[in-house]
Design an enzyme around this catalytic site. Structure first.
Site, PDB file in Angstrom:
ATOM      1  N   SER A  65      -0.227  -1.244   7.972  1.00 25.08           N
ATOM      2  CA  SER A  65      -1.119  -0.197   7.607  1.00 25.08           C
ATOM      3  C   SER A  65      -1.971  -0.662   6.667  1.00 25.08           C
ATOM      4  CB  SER A  65      -0.645   1.196   7.358  1.00 25.08           C
ATOM      5  OG  SER A  65       0.189   0.974   6.125  1.00 25.08           O
ATOM      6  N   SER A  68       3.860  -3.319   6.246  1.00 27.42           N
ATOM      7  CA  SER A  68       2.527  -2.994   6.125  1.00 27.42           C
ATOM      8  C   SER A  68       1.626  -3.593   4.933  1.00 27.42           C
ATOM      9  CB  SER A  68       2.334  -1.633   5.923  1.00 27.42           C
ATOM     10  OG  SER A  68       2.850  -0.814   6.907  1.00 27.42           O
ATOM     11  N   LYS A 120      -5.737   0.312  -1.608  1.00 23.94           N
ATOM     12  CA  LYS A 120      -5.395   1.067  -0.401  1.00 23.94           C
ATOM     13  C   LYS A 120      -5.767   2.572  -0.778  1.00 23.94           C
ATOM     14  CE  LYS A 120      -1.988   1.250   3.073  1.00 23.94           C
ATOM     15  NZ  LYS A 120      -0.443   0.736   3.472  1.00 23.94           N
TER      16      LYS A 120
END
Length: 466
Positions: free
Chosen positions: A151, A175, A76
């Site tokens: 996210s 997330s 990420k």
């Protein structure tokens, strides 16, 4: 092409392929699919090839093959990898290169993993659809008209689309678990403090936690065991006494998670999981978590409050600065850099957080939100006196259409309503795909007491291996 960590380990040991050959497969797949799905913000082709070559040489020299060796991993974009841009999917950091490795990065490098690239995300991890990225949304591999979740949408889509075997994400209010649900992969949020946050760009420091996204529960366990542990650089990390899995755990079903807002298809699929465990002779108990109804409101006070503090550092002085920013005065630097650099959702949370922390409102909002957080944690403590693991849906719906909630922040926030309570209580939770023939995937969630990740792995594996 669909490998797991175990199949890679076996393939390397039996010389079915080399690390370089495996890496080339995933780089080719990543480049091929990225134009369609927008999963990676950067693909590390040169580094990946060089690291794979070095790994092959060390294996040829007698180095023992281990489960994470040569594993193609997506990271990420809020996790630091030295020498690579870490923008947190924000324009305000578009030119920032990490000057050190996150602790999880360092551990995976030591294990011999190969980083394929930085995965797209909601800007500074604020969102539930990856539509808040400054670089465009990541599309759902199962239906490109739908979101991949957020996210950590890029991380989940990378694994679902076979653009990586494993991905790391961060989970603040859901997330990791929610995008895993939208993309039909496994997502683990560990106990708060189980994994070092050093090198994770802070959003809400009291809630953020790094965890794996994988195809199988077994792979999630392997990655978790590799990245967990106390870190001298993170005072919130702990060396904990992790508990072993119980032989016959009692499963709790909280009635508050099965309300009229739950999509009928999601409810039906989760019920099929409950029925599976019943048929396996697990004891199922209905429980109550009465303060669940306050979780969403409490979260969206605590989260923005911490956001407003953490994002103050991005002042166009210590990090990159847009060429359009005037340098006439410090006030102009601050105002213009944040106006140009931050997206709408980030600005919204900064303003909300500044408001709830301001004089006259701290007691009315922030203090009460912290009290609600304690009540929610107490609910779980009481529930775990009678059950060992709690089973719930992950989200009220499956993946929604692109743009469907983009102009309605409250509707977007509701996507995390069933994952937030475990985050507020700092509990470990795992999102596991339901076995279904439906067009869109869907997951169920298991929640355990602190440091009881093994109960999650054990119970989830029984379902996944049926």
């Amino acid at each position: 092409m669909s490998y797991t960590l175990k199949s890679i380990e076996k393939g390397l040991k039996e010389k079915q392929f080399s690390a370089k050959e495996l890496t080339e497969q995933y780089l080719e797949r990543a480049n091929q699919k990225n134009a369609e799905l927008n999963v990676y913000l950067e693909i590390f082709a040169d580094d990946a090839r060089a690291n794979a070559q070095a790994l092959d040489e060390s294996i040829a020299a007698g180095k023992e093959v281990s489960p994470l060796m040569a594993a193609p991993i997506a990271m990420k974009d809020n996790l630091l990898i030295e020498g690579h841009i870490a923008s947190s999917a924000s324009k305000i950091l578009k030119d920032y290169k990490a000057v050190y490795d996150a602790t999880v990065t360092r551990k995976l490098k030591k294990a011999g993993s190969i980083f394929i690239g930085q995965a797209n995300m909601d800007e500074f991890a604020m969102g539930a659809s990856t539509e808040n990225s400054a670089y465009g949304p990541t599309l759902n591999p199962h239906d490109v008209t739908r979101v991949s979740g957020g996210s950590s949408g890029g991380s989940a889509a990378a694994v679902a689309a076979d653009m990586a075997v494993v991905a790391l994400g961060s989970d603040t209010g859901g997330s990791i678990r929610q995008p895993a649900h939208f993309c039909g992969v496994v997502g683990l949020k560990p106990t708060y403090g189980a994994v070092s946050r050093y090198g994770l760009m802070a959003m809400a420091s009291s809630l953020d936690q790094i965890g794996p996204i994988t195809k199988t529960v077994e792979d999630a366990k392997i990655v978790f065991n590799a990245i967990k542990g106390k870190d001298a650089y993170d005072n919130t990390s702990r060396t904990a006494d992790f508990k072993g899995a119980k032989k016959n755990p009692v499963i709790g079903i909280p009635k508050e998670y099965f309300t009229e807002g739950l999509d009928p298809e999601v409810a039906k699929e989760v019920q099929s999981v409950i029925d599976f465990y019943k048929n396996k002779s697990f004891e199922i108990k209905e429980i109550s978590l009465p303060h669940t109804k306050y979780a969403l409101s409490a979260y969206y006070i605590i989260n923005p409050a911490e956001v407003s503090s953490n994002l103050a550092r991005y002042d166009a002085v210590r990090y990159s600065r847009d060429a359009q920013v005037s340098t006439d005065t410090l006030e102009k630097i601050y105002k213009q850099s944040k106006t140009l650099g931050f997206g709408e959702e980030t600005k919204r949370r900064i303003m909300l957080g500044t408001f709830v922390l301001s004089s006259g409102y701290y007691d009315a909002y922030y203090k009460k939100a912290l009290q609600a957080k304690d009540y929610i944690a107490d609910d779980f403590t009481a529930a775990f006196k009678g059950v060992d693991v709690i089973l719930t849906p992950v989200a009220p719906t499956k993946a929604f259409k692109l743009g469907e909630r983009a102009k309605d922040p409250l509707a977007m926030y509701l996507a995390d309503v069933l994952t937030i309570p475990a985050s507020l209580a700092g509990l470990p939770a795992i999102s596991v795909p339901v076995k279904t023939n439906a067009a869109l995937p869907g997951n169920f969630q298991l929640i355990a007491p602190h440091w009881h990740e093994e109960d999650l792995f054990s119970l989830a594996t029984i379902y996944q291996n049926q």
